[in-house]
Design a protein around this motif. Structure first.
Motif, short mmCIF file in Angstrom:
data_model
loop_
_atom_site.label_atom_id
_atom_site.label_comp_id
_atom_site.label_asym_id
_atom_site.label_seq_id
_atom_site.Cartn_x
_atom_site.Cartn_y
_atom_site.Cartn_z
N VAL A 1 1.05 -1.38 -0.12
CA VAL A 1 0.16 -0.24 0.16
C VAL A 1 0.92 1.43 0.14
N ASP A 2 0.37 1.91 -1.04
CA ASP A 2 1.31 3.62 -0.99
C ASP A 2 1.15 4.58 -0.09
N LEU A 3 -0.05 4.66 0.50
CA LEU A 3 -0.45 5.65 1.04
C LEU A 3 -1.65 5.52 1.96
N GLU A 4 -1.76 5.81 3.75
CA GLU A 4 -2.50 5.28 4.14
C GLU A 4 -2.89 6.70 5.57
N ILE A 5 -4.07 7.00 5.08
CA ILE A 5 -4.87 7.95 5.18
C ILE A 5 -5.87 8.18 7.12
N TRP A 6 -6.06 8.38 8.27
CA TRP A 6 -6.15 8.47 9.43
C TRP A 6 -7.11 10.09 9.30
N ALA A 7 -7.53 9.77 10.62
CA ALA A 7 -8.78 10.56 11.48
C ALA A 7 -8.36 10.44 12.41
N HIS A 8 -9.72 11.11 13.29
CA HIS A 8 -9.94 10.78 14.97
C HIS A 8 -8.86 11.64 15.50
N GLU A 9 -7.77 11.85 15.77
CA GLU A 9 -6.90 12.61 16.02
C GLU A 9 -7.02 14.12 15.51
N HIS A 10 -7.66 15.10 16.31
CA HIS A 10 -7.75 16.54 15.80
C HIS A 10 -6.70 17.48 15.69
N SER A 11 -5.85 17.08 14.75
CA SER A 11 -5.03 17.97 14.56
C SER A 11 -4.75 17.13 12.59
N TYR A 12 -3.75 17.40 12.52
CA TYR A 12 -2.64 17.00 10.94
C TYR A 12 -1.37 16.55 11.41
N GLU A 13 -0.84 15.26 11.00
CA GLU A 13 1.12 14.95 11.31
C GLU A 13 0.21 14.49 9.72
N ARG A 14 1.70 14.26 9.41
CA ARG A 14 2.58 13.83 7.71
C ARG A 14 3.57 13.02 9.03
N LEU A 15 3.63 11.27 8.42
CA LEU A 15 4.99 10.51 8.89
C LEU A 15 5.74 10.25 7.75
N GLN B 1 -1.64 20.24 2.94
CA GLN B 1 -2.78 20.59 4.23
C GLN B 1 -2.69 21.66 4.32
N VAL B 2 -4.30 21.92 4.25
CA VAL B 2 -5.11 23.67 3.74
C VAL B 2 -4.93 23.94 5.80
N SER B 3 -4.76 25.58 5.88
CA SER B 3 -5.00 25.91 7.09
C SER B 3 -6.32 26.65 6.72
N ASP B 4 -7.70 26.09 7.42
CA ASP B 4 -9.22 27.43 7.53
C ASP B 4 -8.35 28.71 8.13
N ASP B 5 -7.39 28.30 9.81
CA ASP B 5 -7.39 29.18 10.16
C ASP B 5 -6.29 30.16 9.41
N VAL C 1 3.35 5.56 3.33
CA VAL C 1 3.79 7.22 4.09
C VAL C 1 1.82 6.83 4.93
N HIS C 2 1.97 7.27 5.66
CA HIS C 2 0.49 7.72 6.46
C HIS C 2 0.76 9.13 6.73
N ILE C 3 -1.18 9.86 6.69
CA ILE C 3 -0.80 10.81 6.65
C ILE C 3 -2.27 11.09 7.97
N ILE C 4 -2.43 12.04 8.79
CA ILE C 4 -3.52 12.33 9.41
C ILE C 4 -4.60 13.18 8.85
N THR C 5 -5.21 13.16 9.44
CA THR C 5 -6.43 14.39 8.66
C THR C 5 -7.79 14.15 9.48
N GLY C 6 -7.52 14.87 10.91
CA GLY C 6 -8.94 14.88 11.64
C GLY C 6 -8.75 16.15 12.18
N ALA D 1 6.87 13.93 10.55
CA ALA D 1 8.26 14.57 9.76
C ALA D 1 7.01 16.08 9.73
N TYR D 2 5.68 16.37 10.32
CA TYR D 2 4.95 17.59 10.40
C TYR D 2 3.40 17.28 10.66
N ARG D 3 3.41 18.84 11.84
CA ARG D 3 2.60 18.26 12.94
C ARG D 3 1.81 19.95 12.66
N SER D 4 0.60 19.67 12.94
CA SER D 4 0.19 21.65 12.68
C SER D 4 -1.85 20.92 13.55
#
Length: 443
Positions: free
Chosen positions: A323-337, A409-413, A361-366, A386-389
């Motif tokens: 698998v190339d890319l695994e996308i997750w959520a649940h955490e109310h933040s963004y994190e790239r591994l 990753q787009v910031s609405d803030d 590669v893992h991306i968390i976008t919740g 690698a990156y967190r917001s």
């Protein structure tokens, strides 16, 4: 004065009684999704009362075609047992790369007229653009207006909502879910809105989720796969690892289906046509948030499987089938591994870590926005992060071709500013992962 007050009270009581008896045939919560393939579209909506018919009128340039479907009575599990009828109509073999108008309803009432753009031919050079997010409620849904605007401006071909809707759809006898479905109509009625359940959908055996959405396959949207251009997407249900009263049989069923689907997607002819395999599920295997969620544990259930036995874990399975890319959520933040397997980083190279990466590669976008607010991170990020917001926002994906996939990753803030971006690049359809020995492969 007393007579006047009595008159007002009686009037309100009378009005309330009349309102309770009003028949509601008007369509609400219109949304679309992919059917058996991307040229089949399912139109879903609800009515309070039974219209006895479910109709979509549609066409290129006018409402000249008609398809009929069916409705299902949904009774919420709350004490009021609120009921509504969920309507589904399948529009099959739509003309590729065309703008369709449509509306839905019955002889008793019709929705607004919406439009949708169909996907190009299967063999065309198409670069699909998809917006991805999780954990969006109808209270503090900060990203919603920007997502609505960008959808109606034509920025996206589809949306993927990675679990947790409304917060919670069953609340107030499902009225919170009703309001959420109305809110997302200005996204979901224009582009396919693909979903998987999260932990906030668990109430009443996930009934609000299963009833309201129409995903491909026969698992009521709990797990399924679909193809978009050069990508094979796989949606999974992670909650089956945590709500064991839900049933071990359900976990085994999903796992067996998932392995079979991955085997098919990895056949040489399939991987040559669709070299990208992207999974999405609600709860991540890894995270560096400052909370007690399972992804903080070394042996997270999604990653390694059931406790002690370590059966049905997904990390080995996803690694085995590349698998190339695994996308997750649940955490109310963004994190790239960084590319990761078993807590070890396997970058393609020091200079170009995501070129010819050697692990998924893992991306968390919740962080789309909900009443529970943001998630904080532990002060020192792990070596694999690698990156967190913690900004509210969402993720855009553009699959340029069979070798280049772009994420940002787009910031609405920050008024739509791009906080993070990464290119996944591979020179061959099958990524070159490190060699791992699997005991189950022994004869």
């Amino acid at each position: 004065m007393f007579t006047h007050i009595l008159f007002v009270i009686l009037s309100l009581l009378f009005t309330g009684a009349v309102c309770d008896d009003v028949i509601h045939y008007q369509p609400e919560a219109v949304h679309i999704s992919y059917g058996d393939n991307i040229h089949d579209i399912v139109v879903t909506w609800s009515t309070r009362d039974d219209t006895k018919e479910s109709i979509v009128e549609y066409g290129i340039g006018g409402l000249i075609l008609r398809s009929t479907g069916n409705s299902t009575l949904f009774v919420d599990g709350g004490h009021q047992k609120q009921k509504q009828y969920i309507h589904r109509v399948w529009l099959k073999n739509l003309t590729p790369n065309s703008l369709y108008l449509y509306h839905c309803g019955s002889r008793y009432g019709w929705s607004n007229v919406f439009y949708m753009k169909t996907a190009p031919e299967e063999d065309s050079e198409w670069s699909p653009q998809i917006v991805i997010f999780g954990d969006m409620g109808n209270e503090n849904a900060q990203s919603l207006s920007r997502l609505q605007e960008e959808t109606e401006r034509g920025l996206y071909d589809a949306a993927i909502h990675v679990g947790d809707f409304a917060y919670d759809m069953h609340s107030d006898n499902a009225r919170v879910g009703d309001e959420f479905m109305r809110q997302i109509e200005s996204i979901a009625a224009y582009i396919p809105y693909m979903t998987v359940p999260g932990n906030h959908e668990e109430k009443y055996n996930f009934s609000n989720y299963r009833a309201r959405f129409s995903m491909p396959g026969n698992s009521e949207g709990l797990w399924y796969s679909f193809n978009v251009g050069p990508v094979h997407f796989i949606g999974i249900e992670t909650e089956v690892y945590y709500f064991m009263n839900y049933g071990i049989k359900q976990l085994i069923k999903q796992y067996e289906w998932l392995e079979k689907d991955l085997q098919e997607a990895n056949k040489p002819e399939a991987r040559a046509e669709r070299p990208w395999i992207v999974t999405f599920g609600h709860r991540p295997m890894y995270c560096s948030n400052a909370n007690s969620d399972d992804c903080k544990n070394y042996e997270s259930l999604v990653r390694v499987g059931l406790p002690i036995l370590n059966w049905f874990g997904l990390e080995d399975l996803f690694f085995k089938y590349k698998v190339d890319l695994e996308i997750w959520a649940h955490e109310h933040s963004y994190e790239r591994l960084w590319p990761i397997y078993n807590f070890h980083v396997y970058n393609g190279s020091y200079e170009k870590p995501y070129t010819n990466y050697q692990a998924p590669v893992h991306i968390i976008t919740g962080s789309a926005g909900c009443k529970e607010g943001r998630e904080k991170f532990i002060p020192d990020p792990p070596a694999w992060s690698a990156y967190r917001s913690s900004d509210y926002g969402y993720t855009r994906m553009k699959v340029f071709n069979k070798t280049h996939l772009y994420l940002e990753q787009v910031s609405d803030d920050k008024e739509g500013a791009v906080l993070d971006q990464v290119w996944l690049v591979k020179e061959e359809p099958l990524p070159h992962y490190i060699e791992i020995f699997y005991p189950n492969d022994l004869d």
